[in-house]
Design an enzyme around this catalytic site. Structure first.
Site, PDB file in Angstrom:
ATOM      1  CG  ASP A  35      -2.062   0.981   1.084  1.00 46.57           C
ATOM      2  OD1 ASP A  35      -3.214   0.540   0.952  1.00 46.57           O
ATOM      3  OD2 ASP A  35      -1.807   2.213   1.099  1.00 46.57           O
ATOM      4  CB  ILE A  36       0.866   4.228  -2.205  1.00 44.40           C
ATOM      5  CG1 ILE A  36       1.967   5.087  -2.773  1.00 44.40           C
ATOM      6  CG2 ILE A  36      -0.390   5.032  -1.913  1.00 44.40           C
ATOM      7  CD1 ILE A  36       1.665   5.630  -4.154  1.00 44.40           C
ATOM      8  N   GLY A  98     -15.012   3.578   3.985  1.00 44.94           N
ATOM      9  CA  GLY A  98     -13.642   3.967   3.655  1.00 44.94           C
ATOM     10  C   GLY A  98     -13.135   3.446   2.331  1.00 44.94           C
ATOM     11  CD  GLN A  99     -14.816  -0.351  -2.310  1.00 46.02           C
ATOM     12  OE1 GLN A  99     -15.949  -0.571  -1.862  1.00 46.02           O
ATOM     13  NE2 GLN A  99     -14.323  -0.988  -3.360  1.00 46.02           N
ATOM     14  CG  HIS A 105      -8.688  -3.045  -2.435  1.00 47.00           C
ATOM     15  ND1 HIS A 105      -9.637  -2.331  -3.147  1.00 47.00           N
ATOM     16  CD2 HIS A 105      -8.512  -2.378  -1.281  1.00 47.00           C
ATOM     17  CE1 HIS A 105      -9.998  -1.266  -2.454  1.00 47.00           C
ATOM     18  NE2 HIS A 105      -9.327  -1.269  -1.298  1.00 47.00           N
ATOM     19  CG  HIS A 107      -6.892  -2.824   3.087  1.00 48.19           C
ATOM     20  ND1 HIS A 107      -6.144  -1.682   2.890  1.00 48.19           N
ATOM     21  CD2 HIS A 107      -8.104  -2.565   2.539  1.00 48.19           C
ATOM     22  CE1 HIS A 107      -6.875  -0.759   2.273  1.00 48.19           C
ATOM     23  NE2 HIS A 107      -8.070  -1.272   2.046  1.00 48.19           N
TER      24      HIS A 107
HETATM   25  P1  AMP Z   1      -9.642   1.499   0.200  1.00 50.27           P
HETATM   26  O1  AMP Z   1      -9.620   2.851   0.863  1.00 50.27           O
HETATM   27  O2  AMP Z   1     -10.097   0.358   1.087  1.00 50.27           O
HETATM   28  O3  AMP Z   1     -10.394   1.550  -1.114  1.00 50.27           O
HETATM   29  O4  AMP Z   1      -8.134   1.137  -0.119  1.00 50.27           O
HETATM   30  C1  AMP Z   1      -7.439   1.706  -1.187  1.00 50.27           C
HETATM   31  C2  AMP Z   1      -5.995   1.668  -0.789  1.00 50.27           C
HETATM   32  O5  AMP Z   1      -5.227   1.862  -1.960  1.00 50.27           O
HETATM   33  C3  AMP Z   1      -5.582   2.768   0.200  1.00 50.27           C
HETATM   34  O6  AMP Z   1      -5.070   2.150   1.391  1.00 50.27           O
HETATM   35  C4  AMP Z   1      -4.509   3.550  -0.551  1.00 50.27           C
HETATM   36  O7  AMP Z   1      -3.452   3.973   0.279  1.00 50.27           O
HETATM   37  C5  AMP Z   1      -4.051   2.540  -1.586  1.00 50.27           C
HETATM   38  N1  AMP Z   1      -3.477   3.095  -2.805  1.00 50.27           N
HETATM   39  C6  AMP Z   1      -3.948   4.144  -3.532  1.00 50.27           C
HETATM   40  N2  AMP Z   1      -3.169   4.347  -4.617  1.00 50.27           N
HETATM   41  C7  AMP Z   1      -2.183   3.400  -4.564  1.00 50.27           C
HETATM   42  C8  AMP Z   1      -1.065   3.091  -5.390  1.00 50.27           C
HETATM   43  N3  AMP Z   1      -0.794   3.770  -6.526  1.00 50.27           N
HETATM   44  N4  AMP Z   1      -0.254   2.062  -5.037  1.00 50.27           N
HETATM   45  C9  AMP Z   1      -0.516   1.368  -3.910  1.00 50.27           C
HETATM   46  N5  AMP Z   1      -1.560   1.592  -3.092  1.00 50.27           N
HETATM   47  C10 AMP Z   1      -2.384   2.606  -3.415  1.00 50.27           C
END
Ligand code: AMP
Ligand code: ZN
Length: 119
Positions: A35-36, A98-99, A105, A107
């Site tokens: 995760d970024i 929070g999506q 995906h 986590h």
């Molecule tokens: P959610 O909020 O459950 O939809 O999770 C989306 C996740 O994607 C968040 O934890 C972000 O930090 C992560 N995210 C967004 N952009 C990227 C990216 N380019 N590379 C890796 N993770 C990312």
């Protein structure tokens, strides 16, 4: 068509390689990457390569890929040595939960104490 890549989807772009990611595992149906914006010492996302907007629609359409995502979450946890201390697998579903990315995906979070219930 269900499962097809979506041009405006960030995670479809990670699957295609158009957007870079730190990939830790890959199978024919899944990709796992860091995760970024990590919320724990280990924070890895496991996604199906096919596009579905959330976990429930993935499960309804493709049980095999759903099982692959869960199995890969366990393999990530084992590789990151989280399986003895414990870890959490979370599917945020809907913006109220929070999506923010509407490509299913999981986590995988661990490496610190994890409170229950989560916020
Ligand atoms: P959610 O909020 O459950 O939809 O999770 C989306 C996740 O994607 C968040 O934890 C972000 O930090 C992560 N995210 C967004 N952009 C990227 C990216 N380019 N590379 C890796 N993770 C990312
Ligand atoms: Zn997608």
């Amino acid at each position: 068509m269900a499962g097809e890549p979506q041009a405006d989807c960030l995670f479809c772009k990670i699957v295609s390689g158009e957007v870079p990611a730190t990939v830790v595992r890959e199978t024919d149906t899944t990709v796992a990457f860091r995760d970024i914006n990590p919320q724990a010492p280990t924070h890895v996302l496991v996604i199906p390569k096919a596009h579905y907007p959330d976990a429930a629609s993935l499960a309804a359409a493709d049980p095999r890929a759903t099982a692959d995502v869960l199995r890969e979450a366990g393999s990530v946890a084992a590789e990151e040595k989280l399986d003895e201390t414990g870890y959490r697998v979370v599917f945020n579903t809907g913006s109220g939960a929070g999506q923010t990315v509407f490509h299913a995906h999981a986590h995988v979070l661990g490496g610190r104490g994890l409170n229950w219930p989560p916020g």
